[in-house]
Design an enzyme around this catalytic site. Structure first.
Site, PDB file in Angstrom:
ATOM      1  N   HIS A   1      39.341  39.870  27.266  1.00 35.15           N
ATOM      2  CA  HIS A   1      39.141  39.182  28.540  1.00 35.15           C
ATOM      3  C   HIS A   1      40.344  38.250  28.759  1.00 35.15           C
ATOM      4  O   HIS A   1      40.381  37.128  28.248  1.00 35.15           O
ATOM      5  CB  HIS A   1      37.851  38.368  28.522  1.00 35.15           C
ATOM      6  N   VAL A   2      41.305  38.704  29.519  1.00 33.66           N
ATOM      7  CA  VAL A   2      42.514  37.916  29.729  1.00 33.66           C
ATOM      8  C   VAL A   2      43.158  38.364  31.033  1.00 33.66           C
ATOM      9  O   VAL A   2      43.009  39.522  31.458  1.00 33.66           O
ATOM     10  CB  VAL A   2      43.496  38.085  28.547  1.00 33.66           C
TER      11      VAL A   2
END
Length: 222
Positions: free
Chosen positions: A163-164
């Site tokens: 998650h980035v």
């Protein structure tokens, strides 16, 4: 006075070449049949070998490896010494990108996608690296550089997931990997995010109704 030439040497010599020629013709006619028989047999053998080779190659490509019968034959004949004589084979040229980054978007089914990727990684033999960091999507410049270096050091082929936010590898003169992602209908994503924040990781509105039967609607949704 007439002479009898039937027993004369001249008459015998005149008949000998004819007999020899006739015998040679018989031998040549007999020998001309033998190559035809051998050629048909050899032709059938070559076609059978070619068919087995094509059939084995087809199984090799479809299954990602040699068929079991070839492995059994190799085990029966003994281990090959090709690697000892020629060294390891050259790296295989992959028909797909060898560096892939899946920067997961929250509440878009990324957990299900990761489960599928694990199965594909085991089947197709690529490295799947999943980050344990889920609550830090915005990175500083220093954190971006460190993360990109760590991603680039993963043995290829690989797929990295986290998650980035998007990372611009070329900005720091690093090879840019291929990005993949999945998006979702905004309303459905908002509902999924609401139930996740409201009730935790226990999914589905019907499950929440069963879990909290005494909660009023204004308490449930407000």
């Amino acid at each position: 006075m007439m002479k009898n030439f039937s027993n004369s040497p001249l008459h015998c010599n005149s008949q000998t070449p004819n007999h020899i020629r006739e015998r040679n013709n018989r031998k040549s006619s007999f020998l001309s049949v033998l190559p035809l028989r051998f050629s048909l047999r050899g032709y059938g053998f070559c076609m059978a070998v070619l068919f087995l080779f094509c059939f084995g190659s087809l199984f090799y490509q479809l299954n990602g490896g040699p068929p079991k019968i070839l492995l059994d034959i190799r085990q029966y004949l003994g281990e090959s010494t090709f690697l000892d004589d020629h060294g390891p084979p050259a790296a295989r040229v992959l028909p797909f990108p060898s560096q892939v980054v899946y920067n997961r978007v929250g509440k878009c089914g990324s957990r299900t996608v990761v489960i599928l990727l694990r199965l594909l990684a085991e089947k197709h033999q690529f490295n799947l690296v999943s980050s344990d960091i889920h609550n830090k999507t915005r990175l500083t410049k220093h954190e971006q550089v460190d993360l990109m270096k760590n991603i680039s050091s993963i043995p290829q082929p690989f797929l990295y997931t986290r998650h980035v936010h998007f990372l611009n590898f070329t900005r720091f003169r690093i090879d840019q990997p291929v990005y993949i992602n999945i998006i979702r209908d905004p309303i459905n994503r908002f509902l999924s995010n609401y139930f996740f924040r409201r009730f935790g990781d226990w999914r589905g509105e019907q499950n929440h109704l069963i879990r909290t039967p005494g909660m009023k609607d204004d308490e449930r949704y407000l």
